[in-house]
Design an enzyme around this catalytic site. Structure first.
Site, PDB file in Angstrom:
ATOM      1  N   LYS A  43     -55.498 -41.727  15.189  1.00 36.14           N
ATOM      2  CA  LYS A  43     -54.186 -41.352  14.672  1.00 36.14           C
ATOM      3  C   LYS A  43     -53.584 -42.616  14.050  1.00 36.14           C
ATOM      4  CE  LYS A  43     -49.797 -39.177  15.745  1.00 36.14           C
ATOM      5  NZ  LYS A  43     -49.013 -40.165  14.988  1.00 36.14           N
ATOM      6  N   ASP A  74     -64.980 -61.511  -7.929  1.00 38.47           N
ATOM      7  CA  ASP A  74     -63.663 -61.104  -8.421  1.00 38.47           C
ATOM      8  C   ASP A  74     -63.466 -61.544  -9.863  1.00 38.47           C
ATOM      9  OD1 ASP A  74     -63.225 -60.079  -5.946  1.00 38.47           O
ATOM     10  OD2 ASP A  74     -61.781 -61.597  -5.296  1.00 38.47           O
ATOM     11  N   PHE A 134     -65.269 -59.194 -12.169  1.00 34.50           N
ATOM     12  CA  PHE A 134     -64.537 -57.923 -12.235  1.00 34.50           C
ATOM     13  C   PHE A 134     -63.335 -58.050 -13.170  1.00 34.50           C
ATOM     14  CE2 PHE A 134     -61.294 -54.932 -10.938  1.00 34.50           C
ATOM     15  CZ  PHE A 134     -61.997 -53.745 -10.715  1.00 34.50           C
ATOM     16  N   SER A 166     -46.463 -31.219  11.135  1.00 34.43           N
ATOM     17  CA  SER A 166     -46.704 -32.370  11.998  1.00 34.43           C
ATOM     18  C   SER A 166     -47.542 -31.914  13.190  1.00 34.43           C
ATOM     19  CB  SER A 166     -45.384 -32.980  12.466  1.00 34.43           C
ATOM     20  OG  SER A 166     -44.592 -32.006  13.112  1.00 34.43           O
ATOM     21  N   LEU A 167     -47.962 -32.854  14.023  1.00 33.81           N
ATOM     22  CA  LEU A 167     -48.765 -32.529  15.196  1.00 33.81           C
ATOM     23  C   LEU A 167     -47.928 -32.618  16.461  1.00 33.81           C
ATOM     24  CD1 LEU A 167     -52.119 -34.436  14.517  1.00 33.81           C
ATOM     25  CD2 LEU A 167     -51.649 -32.008  14.204  1.00 33.81           C
ATOM     26  N   CYS A 202     -16.923 -35.256  20.369  1.00 32.95           N
ATOM     27  CA  CYS A 202     -15.495 -35.375  20.090  1.00 32.95           C
ATOM     28  C   CYS A 202     -15.066 -34.173  19.253  1.00 32.95           C
ATOM     29  CB  CYS A 202     -15.210 -36.676  19.334  1.00 32.95           C
ATOM     30  SG  CYS A 202     -13.513 -36.783  18.713  1.00 32.95           S
ATOM     31  N   LYS A 212     -58.765 -32.007  17.253  1.00 32.10           N
ATOM     32  CA  LYS A 212     -58.680 -30.779  16.460  1.00 32.10           C
ATOM     33  C   LYS A 212     -59.862 -29.870  16.764  1.00 32.10           C
ATOM     34  CE  LYS A 212     -58.817 -33.284  12.752  1.00 32.10           C
ATOM     35  NZ  LYS A 212     -58.897 -33.694  11.329  1.00 32.10           N
ATOM     36  N   CYS A 226     -11.259 -37.833  13.373  1.00 32.83           N
ATOM     37  CA  CYS A 226     -12.093 -38.898  13.932  1.00 32.83           C
ATOM     38  C   CYS A 226     -12.817 -39.593  12.780  1.00 32.83           C
ATOM     39  CB  CYS A 226     -13.090 -38.308  14.919  1.00 32.83           C
ATOM     40  SG  CYS A 226     -14.071 -39.538  15.798  1.00 32.83           S
ATOM     41  N   GLU A 285     -53.655 -40.792   5.028  1.00 31.23           N
ATOM     42  CA  GLU A 285     -52.647 -41.732   5.497  1.00 31.23           C
ATOM     43  C   GLU A 285     -52.763 -43.029   4.704  1.00 31.23           C
ATOM     44  OE1 GLU A 285     -49.817 -41.754   8.969  1.00 31.23           O
ATOM     45  OE2 GLU A 285     -51.073 -40.234   8.023  1.00 31.23           O
TER      46      GLU A 285
END
Length: 667
Positions: free
Chosen positions: A115, A34, A37, A83-84, A424, A288, A430, A173
């Site tokens: 998922k 690190d 880098f 969406s699924l 209502c 799928k 209201c 995602e």
């Protein structure tokens, strides 16, 4: 160094740092420390600061963030982000499989994968460079959050390959790994900050932050799973995901191509227990059809693709005790019972309240005072009471029945035939309905009145300054500045925000006025057909139902809304104060020459790009679809059209239309 050497060094540093980023975040195989880098990154930052003319658009220094965004512009998806369809039942997966067998045109396979319990994100590239990052939103349009997306290490800023389409889109995602989330929370607690509830909520909140510098400090990971381009992609989903990996994206390795539904269930069964050992959260398995040619023929409903389904694992459950039931009144008057519970930890969050949905559900549960209940999270998100535990019930406990009168105003509740919810009818008197309609009207996706939140609206209503959303335009600075918590600046800002809302487009006004069942998408369809509020108010049910994908329920709601004198009076007042009550000229349909005709576009056109041809078709009354079916009217072909679309059109006797023929149709 001379400028040539400096430019060369900057390019070398960019390529080296991109390679190290890929090895660290995607391959998990770092070859430098690190510290090494960071030294390279600092060198690049210093050189770019001294020589900004050589800064590249894909420079790793752009990942540190720092841009402040006051609001996120809305972007309409080039292809809807559907969406699924979810299922928790293996029997329903079997039923879906039987439907696929009927829809399939020849042999096919399934591809199954995790998922993710994250946040959907679409990223767009032009000439190999990242140009846009967009949230899913409502599937039709989302928020452009590009500055934040640039800070995510696993989203390539630039891709240097010869096999890239000129323009392409990647969907995936965004999530936080479990250990990264725990580490973030540990730091927050050490700094005296509140711990975040769970990885998904933390991810969603991070992506919508206005300071990309803070986003850059959050451990977000992007998993790509879908690739979209006009032409030139592999014919199978699995091959497309492999291509994404070649291009530098992180794509999940836990993917399997299945030859049968039995193999699909083997995958589902394996991960039901093994998912707990994953570094990230999943709540199910996506199934799928693997072949894109088959998908095109199967098509989609207005909400879901027919060629995919999501199997959800049973929600985590917990047992706790009911304290009491109260009732919430929504802006449309719907009354919802809510269970208030003894706090219990469930799927990473502390649950104190859970929806009981409606009177029928309350009766089904046979709920009694102080009952012990089992609570689960519907879709792993919304807490709900799934059953009572009668064996632990206090002897003689009273049964809990649904209310007869509104808990807010005392009006007798009503229920329409064929509906499950009680409501209502006192819409004008209201308090929760009055305030709820104003909140909806002022919301960002509606009239976008900045600073007019729930507390301020309650203050204005309780002070008697407004009784309706049209009253907002009567407010004065002198009235507002006298209220508690308002200073001169905040009062002027609110009055200015209300005045600015008069410029909000008619489509958003139509959504803002709160007609039941008229969301953003339906409002756009209505506005496209009826270019002004006057035209819509004059329309009858038959004219509204004639609009594509508008049914009788919506038509009845619209005509019923405008059939009430008080609503027509509201529209007249909005018109008098200067709110936009008709489409701008550039938004109106050019003609109705393509009315009722559906088009699929394939290949490269000479006179239009994708967004331009879509706008041209729609402005002349036509519809643009993504795949060819027997209901398609025309396949508009340019150079190098997709072979599968042409073959599908020929099989279904769909006419092939050249660009010249299309232009002749609309002239």
């Amino acid at each position: 160094m001379d400028t040539t050497a400096i430019e060369h060094r900057i390019n070398q540093l960019v390529e080296d740092l991109k390679a190290h980023n890929h090895r660290y975040y995607v391959l998990a195989q770092p070859i430098i420390s690190d510290q090494e880098f960071d030294q390279l990154l600092r060198e690049l930052q210093d050189l770019e600061e001294a020589h900004p003319q050589f800064r590249r658009p894909d420079s790793p220094t752009l990942r540190v963030g720092g841009a402040i965004t006051k609001e996120f512009p809305t972007f309409s998806h080039i292809r809807p982000m559907l969406s699924l369809q979810n299922t928790y039942s293996r029997e329903e997966v079997e039923d879906w499989h039987k439907q696929i067998l009927k829809l399939a045109d020849g042999d096919f396979t399934y591809i199954v994968q995790h998922k993710y319990d994250g946040v959907s994100l679409s990223v767009h590239y032009e000439d190999g460079q990242l140009v846009r990052g967009v949230t899913r939103g409502d599937g039709v349009q989302g928020d452009e959050i590009t500055a934040n997306v640039r800070t995510i290490p696993t989203v390539p800023l630039g891709i240097s390959r010869d096999d890239l389409p000129a323009e392409f889109e990647v969907r995936g995602e965004v999530l936080m790994h479990k250990d990264a989330f725990d580490e973030l929370n540990a730091k927050r607690v050490a700094n005296g900050e509140a711990a975040l509830m769970n990885p998904r909520n933390a991810t969603a909140g991070t992506l919508k932050m206005q300071d990309s510098g803070i986003v850059a400090t959050r451990p977000l990971t992007y998993y790509a799973y879908w690739l979209g381009a006009d032409e030139g992609l592999p014919a199978e989903d699995g091959a497309q995901q492999a291509l994404l990996r070649e291009w530098g994206f992180r794509a999940n390795e836990n993917v399997r191509v299945c030859q049968s539904i039995d193999e699909v269930f083997e995958f589902i069964n394996h991960w039901e227990s093994a998912r707990h050992d994953l570094p990230y959260e999943i709540d199910g398995i996506v199934i799928k059809v693997n072949e894109t040619r088959q998908r095109e023929g199967m098509g989609a409903t207005s909400k879901f693709p027919r060629w995919a389904i999501a199997f959800k694992y049973p929600a985590e459950q917990a047992e706790t005790r009911l304290r009491f039931v109260n009732y919430q009144v929504g802006r449309t008057g719907t009354v919802t019972p809510v269970a208030n519970l003894e706090p219990v930890l469930l799927a990473g969050t502390t649950v104190k309240r859970a929806s009981l949905y409606n009177a029928d559900e309350l009766e089904r549960l046979d709920l009694h005072e102080n009952d012990y209940v089992k609570v689960a999270k519907g879709g792993e998100i919304i807490p709900k009471v799934i059953e009572t535990i009668p064996s632990k019930r206090t002897p003689g406990a009273n049964r809990i029945w649904f209310l007869a009168d509104c808990p807010e105003c005392g009006t007798a509740l009503q229920r329409n035939e064929g509906e499950v919810n009680w409501f209502c009818p006192n819409a004008m008197g209201c308090p929760p309905q009055v305030k709820g309609r104003i909140e909806h009207f002022a919301a960002r996706k509606a009239m976008d009145i900045d600073g007019l939140g729930e507390e301020i609206i309650s203050q204005l209503v309780d002070a008697g300054l407004i009784k309706d959303f049209t009253d907002l335009y009567d407010l004065t600075f002198e009235q507002v500045v006298e209220l508690e918590r308002f200073a001169e600046k905040s009062a002027r800002n609110l009055i200015e925000a209300i005045e600015n809302s008069k410029q909000v487009p008619y489509t958003k006004v139509l959504f803002a006025i709160g007609i039941r069942y008229v969301g953003e998408t339906v409002a756009k369809k209505l506005a496209k057909q009826f270019n002004s509020m006057d035209a819509l108010m004059a329309a009858d049910k038959e004219a509204i139902v004639a609009i594509h994908e508008i049914g009788e329920r919506i038509a009845d709601s619209v005509t019923g809304f405008f059939g009430e004198a008080r609503n027509r009076e509201r529209m007249e007042k909005l018109k008098r104060v200067g709110v936009q009550m008709e489409l701008a000229e550039e938004e109106k349909a050019v003609s109705a020459k393509l009315a009722g005709k559906s088009f699929v576009v394939s290949g490269t056109l000479e006179n239009f790009n994708r967004s331009e041809i879509k706008k041209s078709i729609e402005s002349n009354g036509g519809l643009v679809k993504g795949s060819v079916s027997s209901k398609t009217d025309y396949l508009l072909v340019g150079s190098d059209p997709g072979d599968s679309k042409v073959a599908k059109a020929q099989k279904n006797n769909v006419p092939l239309l050249t660009e010249e023929e299309f232009l002749a149709m609309i002239q």
